[in-house]
Design an enzyme around this catalytic site. Structure first.
Site, short mmCIF file in Angstrom:
data_model
loop_
_atom_site.label_atom_id
_atom_site.label_comp_id
_atom_site.label_asym_id
_atom_site.label_seq_id
_atom_site.Cartn_x
_atom_site.Cartn_y
_atom_site.Cartn_z
N TYR A 154 21.83 14.19 25.11
CA TYR A 154 21.33 12.70 25.39
C TYR A 154 19.97 12.51 25.55
O TYR A 154 19.23 13.15 26.41
CB TYR A 154 22.13 12.36 26.42
N LYS B 238 37.34 22.91 56.32
CA LYS B 238 37.50 21.33 55.97
C LYS B 238 36.91 21.27 54.32
O LYS B 238 36.54 22.01 53.57
CB LYS B 238 36.56 20.59 56.75
#
Length: 368
Positions: free
Chosen positions: A256, A35
């Site tokens: 950042y 899956k």
């Protein structure tokens, strides 16, 4: 020249991990769970690698099964969540799929359907996970309805899911297992109970079938690694290169918000990988990476397309140097995806399934 980030997929390691799951439970068959695009590894390629080795596959939904069938995969495929609409039963029948039944509406839809041949059905029990499944006190009645409908359902099994098979405290797992064993004994029903952690650590949970998932891809699902889980091999290596090198004075910030500041004169390597590729933005300073097969760490916040690493103690690192974000480096050094996940306050499942489509997959090890 192409951007250097790619996901190397080792199909030999995938087969090794499947064989380990099989060998840990010699009296069970192992359903290979594919899956979520085989946990981000590529369901079609992984299915082709396991064909002839795994007797059946498992996916979450019809669309995932259709992708495999369209690629020529003929191995039986189980729908772990069953159907989502009654009309999907026609496709289940046409594609020769197996299905889980976990709710009254699915049961009623199946019993109202008139397939040309019976559909293999696994009845899901809610033994304590409290997501899908029939409550234990109703299972016998539902089982009898299926047994008396041989035109619709065949090859019946009991199925459930363990909430804490990975945990050091066995009490809730043992509660679930005792309940399921009692039900299976009363019904004379074969079972499919063991997920990856139960396959690795709880042989008493091994049934007619087991469902190894993340362990196939080298993820260790146990709270405390075992001798068996330490034998797993990484299937995915998320690999890139340094695309720039910066020389910083002590105290200079990186990235950042300037979260990381150089504690000494430092060399910073810029890596072509970021959260736009699926690398977790929550990775903290100190999250391990391998540069030229040697351990170092992230320094500064992960950006969309880049991240930065401290290469001060790797003097020969330069533009073009190999960077492994998890998996196996060229020199054989391994950085487990589970270790990286802990620094990101998550689990290996989310890192592996989160690698985005813009990251090319490169397969090794053939398909047989």
């Amino acid at each position: 020249m192409a951007r250097p980030l790619l996901a190397d997929i080792d199909l030999d390691a995938l087969r090794h991990n499947y064989r380990l799951a099989r060998d840990l439970a010699p009296h069970s068959r192992a359903l290979a769970v594919l899956k979520a695009d085989a946990y981000g590894h590529g369901a079609v390629a992984c299915a082709r690698a396991l064909e002839g080795l795994a007797p059946a596959f498992a996916v979450a939904c019809l669309e995932e099964a259709e992708t495999l069938r369209e690629a020529g995969i003929v191995t039986p495929i189980m729908l772990l969540e069953g159907v989502f609409e009654a009309r999907e039963l026609e496709r289940v029948e046409a594609l020769g799929l197996w299905m889980v039944v976990h709710s009254d509406w699915q049961l009623d839809a199946l019993l109202a359907h008139r397939p040309a041949r019976p559909i293999p059905v696994w009845l899901k029990v809610d033994s304590g996970m409290h997501r899908l499944g029939f409550p234990p006190e109703r299972v016998e009645a539902v089982w009898k309805r299926l047994v008396t409908a041989p035109a619709q359902a065949c090859d019946l099994h009991l199925m459930s899911h363990f909430a804490t098979a990975d945990a050091l405290d066995p009490s809730y797992f043992q509660h679930q297992l005792a309940l399921l064993e009692a039900l299976a004994e009363r019904l004379g029903a074969p079972t499919c109970l063991a997920n990856s952690p139960a396959t690795l650590a709880w042989p008493e949970a091994h049934g007619a079938w087991n469902r190894p998932g993340v362990m196939l891809y080298g993820g260790d699902p146990l709270e405390a690694s075992s001798e068996a889980s330490r034998r797993l091999k990484p299937v995915m290596t998320l690999r890139s290169r340094l695309i720039a090198v910066r020389e910083l004075a002590a105290g200079e910030p990186v990235g950042y918000a300037g979260r990381w500041r150089a504690p000494r004169p430092s060399r910073i390597g810029v890596v072509a990988a970021g959260y736009g590729d699926g690398y977790d933005r929550h990775a903290v300073d100190g999250t391990p990476v391998l540069v030229e097969g040697r351990r170092t760490a992230i320094a500064g916040k992960v950006s969309m397309d880049m991240l930065t690493v401290d290469i001060t103690d790797i003097p020969d690192a330069e533009i073009g140097s190999e960077v492994v974000l998890w998996g196996r480096a060229a020199n054989g050094e391994v950085l487990p995806v589970d270790e990286v996940a802990r620094y990101c306050d998550t689990i290996s499942y989310t890192l592996l399934t989160g690698v985005l489509p813009r990251v090319p997959r490169r397969y090794h090890g053939g398909f047989g």
